[in-house]
Scaffold this active site. Sequence first.
Site, PDB file in Angstrom:
ATOM      1  N   THR A  37       0.824  -1.219   0.000  1.00  0.00           N
ATOM      2  CA  THR A  37       0.000   0.000   0.000  1.00  0.00           C
ATOM      3  C   THR A  37       0.845   1.250   0.000  1.00  0.00           C
ATOM      4  O   THR A  37       0.476   2.268  -0.592  1.00  0.00           O
ATOM      5  CB  THR A  37      -0.921   0.002   1.233  1.00  0.00           C
ATOM      6  OG1 THR A  37      -1.845  -1.062   1.089  1.00  0.00           O
ATOM      7  CG2 THR A  37      -1.671   1.309   1.383  1.00  0.00           C
ATOM      8  N   TYR A  51      -8.007   0.666  -3.294  1.00  0.00           N
ATOM      9  CA  TYR A  51      -6.909   1.176  -4.126  1.00  0.00           C
ATOM     10  C   TYR A  51      -6.184  -0.029  -4.688  1.00  0.00           C
ATOM     11  O   TYR A  51      -6.473  -1.180  -4.346  1.00  0.00           O
ATOM     12  CB  TYR A  51      -5.941   2.010  -3.274  1.00  0.00           C
ATOM     13  CG  TYR A  51      -5.447   1.248  -2.077  1.00  0.00           C
ATOM     14  CD1 TYR A  51      -6.118   1.331  -0.854  1.00  0.00           C
ATOM     15  CD2 TYR A  51      -4.379   0.368  -2.159  1.00  0.00           C
ATOM     16  CE1 TYR A  51      -5.711   0.577   0.242  1.00  0.00           C
ATOM     17  CE2 TYR A  51      -3.967  -0.390  -1.067  1.00  0.00           C
ATOM     18  CZ  TYR A  51      -4.644  -0.276   0.123  1.00  0.00           C
ATOM     19  OH  TYR A  51      -4.264  -1.024   1.195  1.00  0.00           O
ATOM     20  N   SER A  84       1.914  -7.733  -0.510  1.00  0.00           N
ATOM     21  CA  SER A  84       2.720  -8.654   0.306  1.00  0.00           C
ATOM     22  C   SER A  84       2.015  -9.958   0.641  1.00  0.00           C
ATOM     23  O   SER A  84       2.666 -10.919   1.072  1.00  0.00           O
ATOM     24  CB  SER A  84       3.182  -7.969   1.585  1.00  0.00           C
ATOM     25  OG  SER A  84       2.121  -7.851   2.508  1.00  0.00           O
ATOM     26  N   THR A 117       1.565  -4.322   4.175  1.00  0.00           N
ATOM     27  CA  THR A 117       1.362  -4.533   5.620  1.00  0.00           C
ATOM     28  C   THR A 117       0.879  -5.943   5.936  1.00  0.00           C
ATOM     29  O   THR A 117       1.020  -6.406   7.061  1.00  0.00           O
ATOM     30  CB  THR A 117       0.334  -3.528   6.167  1.00  0.00           C
ATOM     31  OG1 THR A 117      -0.914  -3.721   5.478  1.00  0.00           O
ATOM     32  CG2 THR A 117       0.821  -2.107   6.003  1.00  0.00           C
ATOM     33  N   ASP A 118       0.299  -6.659   4.954  1.00  0.00           N
ATOM     34  CA  ASP A 118      -0.304  -7.957   5.265  1.00  0.00           C
ATOM     35  C   ASP A 118       0.695  -8.958   5.826  1.00  0.00           C
ATOM     36  O   ASP A 118       0.379  -9.671   6.774  1.00  0.00           O
ATOM     37  CB  ASP A 118      -0.963  -8.560   4.016  1.00  0.00           C
ATOM     38  CG  ASP A 118      -2.255  -7.849   3.673  1.00  0.00           C
ATOM     39  OD1 ASP A 118      -2.962  -8.308   2.763  1.00  0.00           O
ATOM     40  OD2 ASP A 118      -2.544  -6.809   4.315  1.00  0.00           O
ATOM     41  N   LYS A 190       0.224  -7.131  12.627  1.00  0.00           N
ATOM     42  CA  LYS A 190      -0.900  -6.311  12.158  1.00  0.00           C
ATOM     43  C   LYS A 190      -2.139  -6.770  12.915  1.00  0.00           C
ATOM     44  O   LYS A 190      -2.634  -7.862  12.717  1.00  0.00           O
ATOM     45  CB  LYS A 190      -1.075  -6.483  10.655  1.00  0.00           C
ATOM     46  CG  LYS A 190      -2.149  -5.595  10.032  1.00  0.00           C
ATOM     47  CD  LYS A 190      -2.145  -5.750   8.519  1.00  0.00           C
ATOM     48  CE  LYS A 190      -3.186  -4.846   7.861  1.00  0.00           C
ATOM     49  NZ  LYS A 190      -3.159  -5.019   6.370  1.00  0.00           N
ATOM     50  N   GLU A 311      -2.014 -27.658  28.142  1.00  0.00           N
ATOM     51  CA  GLU A 311      -3.202 -28.223  27.453  1.00  0.00           C
ATOM     52  C   GLU A 311      -2.939 -29.594  26.836  1.00  0.00           C
ATOM     53  O   GLU A 311      -3.847 -30.370  26.611  1.00  0.00           O
ATOM     54  CB  GLU A 311      -3.654 -27.249  26.348  1.00  0.00           C
ATOM     55  CG  GLU A 311      -4.426 -26.054  26.870  1.00  0.00           C
ATOM     56  CD  GLU A 311      -5.790 -26.440  27.430  1.00  0.00           C
ATOM     57  OE1 GLU A 311      -6.318 -25.699  28.270  1.00  0.00           O
ATOM     58  OE2 GLU A 311      -6.301 -27.516  27.059  1.00  0.00           O
TER      59      GLU A 311
HETATM   60  N1  DAS Z   1      -2.442  -5.959   0.187  1.00  0.00           N
HETATM   61  C1  DAS Z   1      -1.688  -5.291   1.219  1.00  0.00           C
HETATM   62  C2  DAS Z   1      -0.229  -5.704   1.148  1.00  0.00           C
HETATM   63  O1  DAS Z   1       0.392  -5.520   0.110  1.00  0.00           O
HETATM   64  C3  DAS Z   1      -1.733  -3.821   1.097  1.00  0.00           C
HETATM   65  C4  DAS Z   1      -1.007  -3.171   2.231  1.00  0.00           C
HETATM   66  O2  DAS Z   1      -1.664  -2.968   3.257  1.00  0.00           O
HETATM   67  O3  DAS Z   1       0.188  -2.899   2.138  1.00  0.00           O
HETATM   68  O4  DAS Z   1       0.263  -6.191   2.164  1.00  0.00           O
END
Ligand code: DAS
Length: 354
Positions: A37, A51, A84, A117-118, A190, A311
């Site tokens: 992103t 986007y 990602s 971010t993923d 995240k 457990e």
């Molecule tokens: N799809 C997500 C990624 O590329 C977009 C982001 O949040 O960066 O990890």
Amino acid sequence: MMSRLLSRCLLAAGILFAALAHAADKPQVVILATGGTIAGAGADAAKSATYQAAKVPVDKLIAGIPTLSDVAAVRGEQVFQIASESFTNAHLLQLGKRVSALLKQADVDGVVVTHGTDTLEETAYFLNLVVKSDKPIVVVGSMRPGTAMSADGMLNLFNAVAVAASKDARGKGVLVTMNDEINSGRDVSKAVNIRTDAFKSPWGALGMVVEGKNYWFRLPAKRHTVNSEFDIDRIDSLPAVEIAYGYGNAAPTAYQAFAAQGAKAVIHAGTGNGSVSNQVVPALRDLRAKGVQIIRSARVTGGGFVLRNAEQPDDQYDWVVAHDLNPQKARILASVALTKTQDSRELQRIFWEY
Ligand code: DAS
């Protein structure tokens, strides 16, 4: 005429020299861009969550932050241009080797990785385990594309470069700068899917970066980078490790299918404290008997850890517990660890220490 031309040439040379001298006294930071992103673009300023990721090239990201040159001499490399969620082990290896090679160079003081971010938390942890350098490595992303109102990428990237350029960020392992915080690449994940304060560490951030200055409040407790027994320069493939979720009515199908496809370990994303359904335990014991490592993590995250032999009788079953690591981080550590050992007791030591 000639004297005017000569004086203009001398002036230009003087300006160039001053610029080079200025740059020479600045920390040298390389930005490795992978997409996400932070390189995203939406149709209009109101599109903060709709986007296309991985569109803007690294040079444009750098050009978009005019004050970047105040904190470091920066250059960029476009390593990948992907969202990602599509990262593979091959991407991790290529990126890790490039980071390692750059940090061996005397003219590189720090590296920034721009990333979606993923799976940012997975890449950050991987680099934390395998890059043997104490120079700053800062992984950064954004929750909104640069085309959106109140986009966060520009300041996140400025902060990442400022941290990567700073001597006091050395020796702290891989860092993640999002939303003014400096988090450990080991701990951070995240936690929210569409807010700018998405990245959280269950044990808290290491510090903050504000207007290019770092404020530290704690240090990492686990082994990393130069104190790691793992070295990216000696790793050319990563063993397959998969994750299967625990939940009511769960069946052993996924674990068995992963093993049939060659998984060397399966991470159990268990309910509660890594609990395993009675319908699944026999299948996991069978897989262990066939040489597949069984590692109990938990779908419950945010500030606890899976207790060994609580457990499930891990000693009796010869299983491993993932300690405080969430399933996706446990997968990274298990894959790296399996490049060195197949011994479950050694694996457990590694999960305690990293
Ligand atoms: N799809 C997500 C990624 O590329 C977009 C982001 O949040 O960066 O990890």
